[in-house]
Design a protein around this motif. Structure first.
Motif, PDB file in Angstrom:
ATOM      1  N   ASN A 235       0.847  -1.190   0.000  1.00 19.10           N
ATOM      2  CA  ASN A 235       0.000   0.000   0.000  1.00 19.10           C
ATOM      3  C   ASN A 235       0.890   1.250   0.000  1.00 19.10           C
ATOM      4  N   LEU A 236       0.825   2.005  -1.097  1.00 20.14           N
ATOM      5  CA  LEU A 236       1.653   3.206  -1.244  1.00 20.14           C
ATOM      6  C   LEU A 236       0.853   4.493  -1.039  1.00 20.14           C
ATOM      7  N   LYS A 237      -0.277   4.387  -0.363  1.00 24.29           N
ATOM      8  CA  LYS A 237      -1.154   5.544  -0.190  1.00 24.29           C
ATOM      9  C   LYS A 237      -0.427   6.733   0.434  1.00 24.29           C
ATOM     10  N   GLU A 238       0.426   6.474   1.407  1.00 27.26           N
ATOM     11  CA  GLU A 238       1.121   7.561   2.101  1.00 27.26           C
ATOM     12  C   GLU A 238       2.598   7.657   1.709  1.00 27.26           C
ATOM     13  N   THR A 239       2.951   7.071   0.579  1.00 26.60           N
ATOM     14  CA  THR A 239       4.324   7.142   0.092  1.00 26.60           C
ATOM     15  C   THR A 239       4.516   8.453  -0.662  1.00 26.60           C
TER      16      THR A 239
ATOM     17  N   ASP B 181      12.440   5.733  -5.127  1.00 23.94           N
ATOM     18  CA  ASP B 181      13.592   5.771  -6.023  1.00 23.94           C
ATOM     19  C   ASP B 181      13.900   4.377  -6.569  1.00 23.94           C
ATOM     20  N   SER B 182      15.002   4.257  -7.279  1.00 27.98           N
ATOM     21  CA  SER B 182      15.328   2.986  -7.937  1.00 27.98           C
ATOM     22  C   SER B 182      15.598   1.868  -6.931  1.00 27.98           C
TER      23      SER B 182
ATOM     24  N   ASP C 207       2.575  10.257  -9.597  1.00 28.64           N
ATOM     25  CA  ASP C 207       4.025  10.303  -9.810  1.00 28.64           C
ATOM     26  C   ASP C 207       4.654   8.923  -9.623  1.00 28.64           C
ATOM     27  N   VAL C 208       4.251   8.230  -8.576  1.00 31.16           N
ATOM     28  CA  VAL C 208       4.785   6.891  -8.319  1.00 31.16           C
ATOM     29  C   VAL C 208       4.319   5.932  -9.410  1.00 31.16           C
ATOM     30  N   ARG C 209       3.085   6.065  -9.843  1.00 28.60           N
ATOM     31  CA  ARG C 209       2.562   5.207 -10.906  1.00 28.60           C
ATOM     32  C   ARG C 209       3.369   5.400 -12.190  1.00 28.60           C
TER      33      ARG C 209
END
Length: 101
Positions: free
Chosen positions: A47-51, A55-56, A84-86
């Motif tokens: 879950n990247l909701k609060e990310t 980075d690589s 952005d993460v997507r």
């Protein structure tokens, strides 16, 4: 940055929530979030909701999780990523390796 993991009551799903920056500084905490369980779950959810940043090295950590979960046979889902993460995941062709939504 914090990483929290939670196993479903039936033990089949492990959800890992990443808050803040997901980078090399997260490496050990991320590994601990899934390696500390003696039973390998059927499904992993990241879950990247609060990310706020990725980075690589975070991409590499996702690949390590996928290998741990069973490689090509693994069910690893990445959810709630920001636009952005997507983009980072799409540019890296991770949409071919992971279920991303």
């Amino acid at each position: 940055m914090s990483i929290e993991s939670e196993v479903s009551l039936d033990g089949t799903t492990l959800t890992i929530a990443i808050k803040g920056r997901f980078d090399f500084g997260s490496h050990q905490d991320f590994r601990n979030s899934y390696e500390r369980f003696y039973k390998v779950p059927d499904t992993y959810i990241v879950n990247l909701k609060e990310t706020t940043y990725m980075d690589s090295s975070a991409l590499g950590m996702l690949l390590l999780l996928r290998d741990h979960a069973g490689g090509d046979e693994a069910e690893v889902r990445v959810i709630n990523s920001s636009s952005d993460v997507r983009k980072i995941l799409a540019i890296s062709n991770f949409d071919k390796l992971f279920d991303i939504n």
